[in-house]
Design a protein around this motif. Structure first.
Motif, PDB file in Angstrom:
ATOM      1  N   VAL A 192       8.578   2.901   4.243  1.00  0.00           N
ATOM      2  CA  VAL A 192       9.695   3.136   3.327  1.00  0.00           C
ATOM      3  C   VAL A 192       9.294   2.766   1.906  1.00  0.00           C
ATOM      4  CG1 VAL A 192      12.085   2.551   2.761  1.00  0.00           C
ATOM      5  CG2 VAL A 192      11.385   2.748   5.154  1.00  0.00           C
ATOM      6  N   ALA A 193       8.606   1.621   1.745  1.00  0.00           N
ATOM      7  CA  ALA A 193       8.153   1.219   0.413  1.00  0.00           C
ATOM      8  C   ALA A 193       7.249   2.275  -0.207  1.00  0.00           C
ATOM      9  CB  ALA A 193       7.425  -0.123   0.495  1.00  0.00           C
ATOM     10  N   ALA A 194       6.429   2.908   0.615  1.00  0.00           N
ATOM     11  CA  ALA A 194       5.535   3.949   0.106  1.00  0.00           C
ATOM     12  C   ALA A 194       6.315   5.153  -0.402  1.00  0.00           C
ATOM     13  CB  ALA A 194       4.565   4.382   1.213  1.00  0.00           C
ATOM     14  N   ARG A 195       7.390   5.493   0.272  1.00  0.00           N
ATOM     15  CA  ARG A 195       8.157   6.686  -0.122  1.00  0.00           C
ATOM     16  C   ARG A 195       8.968   6.462  -1.390  1.00  0.00           C
ATOM     17  NH1 ARG A 195       6.161  10.766   0.517  1.00  0.00           N
ATOM     18  NH2 ARG A 195       8.127  11.720  -0.070  1.00  0.00           N
ATOM     19  N   ARG A 243      18.080   9.369   2.731  1.00  0.00           N
ATOM     20  CA  ARG A 243      17.638  10.246   3.822  1.00  0.00           C
ATOM     21  C   ARG A 243      17.024   9.439   4.965  1.00  0.00           C
ATOM     22  NH1 ARG A 243      13.781  15.062   2.460  1.00  0.00           N
ATOM     23  NH2 ARG A 243      14.016  15.271   4.722  1.00  0.00           N
ATOM     24  N   LEU A 244      16.318   8.387   4.597  1.00  0.00           N
ATOM     25  CA  LEU A 244      15.669   7.556   5.606  1.00  0.00           C
ATOM     26  C   LEU A 244      16.640   6.566   6.264  1.00  0.00           C
ATOM     27  CD1 LEU A 244      12.348   6.704   3.723  1.00  0.00           C
ATOM     28  CD2 LEU A 244      12.606   8.285   5.651  1.00  0.00           C
ATOM     29  N   ALA A 245      17.791   6.347   5.633  1.00  0.00           N
ATOM     30  CA  ALA A 245      18.722   5.318   6.097  1.00  0.00           C
ATOM     31  C   ALA A 245      19.126   5.477   7.565  1.00  0.00           C
ATOM     32  CB  ALA A 245      19.958   5.277   5.203  1.00  0.00           C
ATOM     33  N   ASP A 304       0.845  -1.188   0.000  1.00  0.00           N
ATOM     34  CA  ASP A 304       0.000   0.000   0.000  1.00  0.00           C
ATOM     35  C   ASP A 304       0.880   1.237   0.000  1.00  0.00           C
ATOM     36  OD1 ASP A 304      -1.850   1.944   0.354  1.00  0.00           O
ATOM     37  OD2 ASP A 304      -2.439   1.369   2.391  1.00  0.00           O
ATOM     38  N   VAL A 305       0.690   2.107  -0.986  1.00  0.00           N
ATOM     39  CA  VAL A 305       1.556   3.272  -1.118  1.00  0.00           C
ATOM     40  C   VAL A 305       0.753   4.558  -0.985  1.00  0.00           C
ATOM     41  CG1 VAL A 305       3.317   2.143  -2.491  1.00  0.00           C
ATOM     42  CG2 VAL A 305       1.335   3.110  -3.643  1.00  0.00           C
ATOM     43  N   ALA A 306      -0.197   4.575  -0.069  1.00  0.00           N
ATOM     44  CA  ALA A 306      -0.943   5.797   0.181  1.00  0.00           C
ATOM     45  C   ALA A 306       0.033   6.909   0.521  1.00  0.00           C
ATOM     46  CB  ALA A 306      -1.908   5.572   1.347  1.00  0.00           C
ATOM     47  N   ASP A 307      -0.313   8.131   0.099  1.00  0.00           N
ATOM     48  CA  ASP A 307       0.600   9.255   0.262  1.00  0.00           C
ATOM     49  C   ASP A 307       1.035   9.389   1.715  1.00  0.00           C
ATOM     50  OD1 ASP A 307       0.448  12.838  -0.094  1.00  0.00           O
ATOM     51  OD2 ASP A 307       2.102  11.441  -0.408  1.00  0.00           O
ATOM     52  N   ASP A 308       2.312   9.503   1.928  1.00  0.00           N
ATOM     53  CA  ASP A 308       2.881   9.535   3.272  1.00  0.00           C
ATOM     54  C   ASP A 308       4.066  10.485   3.243  1.00  0.00           C
ATOM     55  OD1 ASP A 308       3.260   8.971   5.858  1.00  0.00           O
ATOM     56  OD2 ASP A 308       3.861   6.882   5.600  1.00  0.00           O
ATOM     57  N   SER A 309       4.040  11.521   4.074  1.00  0.00           N
ATOM     58  CA  SER A 309       5.112  12.491   4.061  1.00  0.00           C
ATOM     59  C   SER A 309       6.387  11.871   4.591  1.00  0.00           C
ATOM     60  CB  SER A 309       4.732  13.710   4.910  1.00  0.00           C
ATOM     61  OG  SER A 309       4.685  13.349   6.271  1.00  0.00           O
ATOM     62  N   ILE A 310       7.521  12.503   4.242  1.00  0.00           N
ATOM     63  CA  ILE A 310       8.813  11.999   4.723  1.00  0.00           C
ATOM     64  C   ILE A 310       8.892  12.084   6.239  1.00  0.00           C
ATOM     65  CG2 ILE A 310      10.021  14.221   4.544  1.00  0.00           C
ATOM     66  CD1 ILE A 310      11.536  10.903   3.426  1.00  0.00           C
ATOM     67  N   GLU A 311       8.273  13.133   6.827  1.00  0.00           N
ATOM     68  CA  GLU A 311       8.278  13.275   8.283  1.00  0.00           C
ATOM     69  C   GLU A 311       7.479  12.160   8.943  1.00  0.00           C
ATOM     70  OE1 GLU A 311       7.517  15.671   6.164  1.00  0.00           O
ATOM     71  OE2 GLU A 311       9.216  17.047   6.377  1.00  0.00           O
ATOM     72  N   SER A 312       6.344  11.817   8.322  1.00  0.00           N
ATOM     73  CA  SER A 312       5.530  10.733   8.856  1.00  0.00           C
ATOM     74  C   SER A 312       6.274   9.403   8.762  1.00  0.00           C
ATOM     75  CB  SER A 312       4.202  10.646   8.105  1.00  0.00           C
ATOM     76  OG  SER A 312       3.441   9.548   8.538  1.00  0.00           O
ATOM     77  N   ALA A 313       7.004   9.215   7.656  1.00  0.00           N
ATOM     78  CA  ALA A 313       7.779   7.993   7.495  1.00  0.00           C
ATOM     79  C   ALA A 313       8.850   7.898   8.579  1.00  0.00           C
ATOM     80  CB  ALA A 313       8.415   7.950   6.111  1.00  0.00           C
ATOM     81  N   PHE A 314       9.541   9.013   8.849  1.00  0.00           N
ATOM     82  CA  PHE A 314      10.537   9.030   9.915  1.00  0.00           C
ATOM     83  C   PHE A 314       9.906   8.626  11.247  1.00  0.00           C
ATOM     84  CE2 PHE A 314      13.555  11.747   7.456  1.00  0.00           C
ATOM     85  CZ  PHE A 314      14.699  11.027   7.736  1.00  0.00           C
ATOM     86  N   ALA A 315       8.735   9.206  11.556  1.00  0.00           N
ATOM     87  CA  ALA A 315       8.080   8.941  12.829  1.00  0.00           C
ATOM     88  C   ALA A 315       7.705   7.471  12.959  1.00  0.00           C
ATOM     89  CB  ALA A 315       6.837   9.819  12.971  1.00  0.00           C
ATOM     90  N   LYS A 316       7.178   6.881  11.888  1.00  0.00           N
ATOM     91  CA  LYS A 316       6.783   5.472  11.935  1.00  0.00           C
ATOM     92  C   LYS A 316       8.002   4.573  12.094  1.00  0.00           C
ATOM     93  CE  LYS A 316       2.472   5.819   9.319  1.00  0.00           C
ATOM     94  NZ  LYS A 316       1.754   5.424   8.081  1.00  0.00           N
ATOM     95  N   ILE A 317       9.060   4.881  11.352  1.00  0.00           N
ATOM     96  CA  ILE A 317      10.267   4.047  11.430  1.00  0.00           C
ATOM     97  C   ILE A 317      10.842   4.053  12.842  1.00  0.00           C
ATOM     98  CG2 ILE A 317      12.667   3.859  10.656  1.00  0.00           C
ATOM     99  CD1 ILE A 317      11.664   5.012   7.937  1.00  0.00           C
ATOM    100  N   LEU A 318      10.950   5.237  13.429  1.00  0.00           N
ATOM    101  CA  LEU A 318      11.548   5.352  14.755  1.00  0.00           C
ATOM    102  C   LEU A 318      10.647   4.793  15.849  1.00  0.00           C
ATOM    103  CD1 LEU A 318      13.181   8.881  14.438  1.00  0.00           C
ATOM    104  CD2 LEU A 318      14.322   6.649  14.391  1.00  0.00           C
ATOM    105  N   GLN A 329      14.707   5.477  -9.370  1.00  0.00           N
ATOM    106  CA  GLN A 329      15.263   6.708  -9.920  1.00  0.00           C
ATOM    107  C   GLN A 329      16.148   7.419  -8.893  1.00  0.00           C
ATOM    108  OE1 GLN A 329      14.382   7.479 -13.399  1.00  0.00           O
ATOM    109  NE2 GLN A 329      14.025   5.309 -12.932  1.00  0.00           N
ATOM    110  N   ALA A 330      16.928   8.364  -9.393  1.00  0.00           N
ATOM    111  CA  ALA A 330      17.895   9.052  -8.529  1.00  0.00           C
ATOM    112  C   ALA A 330      17.221   9.728  -7.346  1.00  0.00           C
ATOM    113  CB  ALA A 330      18.689  10.070  -9.352  1.00  0.00           C
ATOM    114  N   HIS A 331      16.058  10.358  -7.575  1.00  0.00           N
ATOM    115  CA  HIS A 331      15.406  11.049  -6.457  1.00  0.00           C
ATOM    116  C   HIS A 331      14.876  10.050  -5.427  1.00  0.00           C
ATOM    117  CE1 HIS A 331      11.860  10.064  -8.939  1.00  0.00           C
ATOM    118  NE2 HIS A 331      11.156  10.192  -7.827  1.00  0.00           N
ATOM    119  N   GLU A 332      14.515   8.830  -5.868  1.00  0.00           N
ATOM    120  CA  GLU A 332      14.059   7.802  -4.928  1.00  0.00           C
ATOM    121  C   GLU A 332      15.231   7.248  -4.126  1.00  0.00           C
ATOM    122  OE1 GLU A 332      10.294   6.289  -7.659  1.00  0.00           O
ATOM    123  OE2 GLU A 332      12.327   5.553  -8.037  1.00  0.00           O
TER     124      GLU A 332
END
Length: 364
Positions: free
Chosen positions: A35-38, A170-172, A5-19, A161-164
């Motif tokens: 991460v897969a969504a981003r 960034r998430l690493a 599921d790749v529902a729109d998820d901000s980078i900040e939200s991804a950071f919060a979920k990962i941590l 792609q390069a931006h991905e």
């Protein structure tokens, strides 16, 4: 895209979920899927490998997000050693000085001829055309751990792609922190379980001394073996161990250990090892147990189903006492000793004292 599921998820939200990922049961929802969504991946997988003392390595745990969960099981059963993405990490498990590639990518179409079996038999079989992965080495006291997280796209999809790739990089740091936390928690749980087991069985005592040689932790067996007073903590034997450490007479260099046996009516084997606290300060682990001879005698008397009195006599025979000496020691009649010995010989299937001692100490 299918699978995750790749529902729109901000980078900040991804950071919060990962941590917020603090348990293996949450890896799918809080680590793989955000991460897969981003990075628009079709699937994601997490593996934790550990070095095995008598084997190459094995996967201690894994989690998968996608449409073909059997791919993760097949990978672990047959193909992970062929994976060029994790190969350097697996070498690191047994050779921590080996170089390791932390962030890497792979397109199935560009896999070297050397790895064509991995490409054809696994990647193409499960429609994996592109891979982006992060390898996280984690040296911990219970043994080196290697965490791997990988994200995939299908064969007919465009490559990452390069931006991905930049988003993934960034998430690493957050991914690394989450995966190391999981490894450290597992190590802590393992240590707790081992110490708890030692406390329950009573077979081995342990005492941990801090950098000032004060008792930091211990189980009941360790305190009893060292005769530590429950009131004031005083103990002549523990004081002697402290004196030996302070004077340098009990050398514990590097990660080694020093084992010595005390005298007296109840001999005790004490193993002393040097530990390091998280702050880098020295600590000492004292393990206490009966000497090897006593442990062998205990095991043998149980194996031969000797009674309590027969066990006492067998131990005195192993100590070199004659029948008359045993009778004096135990304050029983000489004939009683002889009767017990006949029963012991029959149970141990021997016909002489020499054979008995050899069998009690597992020398034959």
């Amino acid at each position: 895209m299918h699978g995750v599921d790749v529902a729109d998820d901000s980078i900040e939200s991804a950071f919060a979920k990962i941590l917020a990922c603090t348990d293996h049961s949450n890896v799918d929802a809080q680590l793989l899927r955000p991460v897969a969504a981003r990075i628009a991946a079709t699937s994601g997988v997490y593996f934790r490998f550990t070095g095995a003392p008598r084997a190459d390595c094995y996967a201690a745990s894994y989690s998968y997000a996608g449409d073909t969960p059997e791919a993760a099981e097949v990978y672990l059963d047959h193909y992970f050693r062929l994976d060029p993405v994790v190969r350097s990490g697996l070498r690191w498990l047994h050779h921590p000085q080996a170089p390791i590639e932390l962030v890497s990518g792979l397109s199935a179409s560009s896999v070297d001829l050397h790895d064509h079996a991995y490409r054809d038999a696994f990647l193409y079989r499960y429609n994996i055309g592109h891979v982006m992965a992060l390898i996280v080495p984690c040296p911990i006291a219970s043994g080196p751990q290697l965490m791997c997280i990988g994200f995939h796209r299908c064969v007919d999809d465009r490559p990452f792609q390069a931006h991905e790739v930049r988003v993934f990089e960034r998430l690493a740091p957050a991914i690394t922190s989450a995966m190391r936390l999981l490894a450290y928690q597992d190590a802590e749980r393992l240590s707790h379980d081992v110490l708890h087991s030692l406390s329950l069985t009573g077979g081995v005592g342990y005492v941990i001394l801090d950098h000032d040689l004060a008792i930091e932790n211990a189980n009941a067996r360790g305190l009893a073996d060292l005769d530590v007073s429950p009131i004031n903590g005083a103990a002549a034997l523990l004081g002697e161990v402290r004196r030996l450490l302070i004077c340098g007479e009990l050398s514990v260099d590097g990660d080694g250990r020093n084992v010595f046996t005390t005298g007296g009516s109840r001999p005790l084997e004490i193993s002393v090892s040097r530990l390091r606290s998280p702050a880098g300060r020295e600590r000492y682990l004292l393990l206490t147990s009966e000497p090897l001879t006593a442990r062998l005698l205990n095991a043998s008397t149980q194996l031969f189903a000797l009674t309590e009195r027969e066990s006492e006599i067998a131990r005195l025979v192993a100590a070199g006492l004659c029948n008359a000496g045993i009778a004096i020691e135990l304050r029983i009649a000489l004939r009683t000793v002889e009767n017990h010995l006949r029963s012991i010989y029959a149970k141990a299937d021997v016909s002489s004292r020499t054979q008995l001692v050899s069998k009690l100490l597992r020398l034959q």
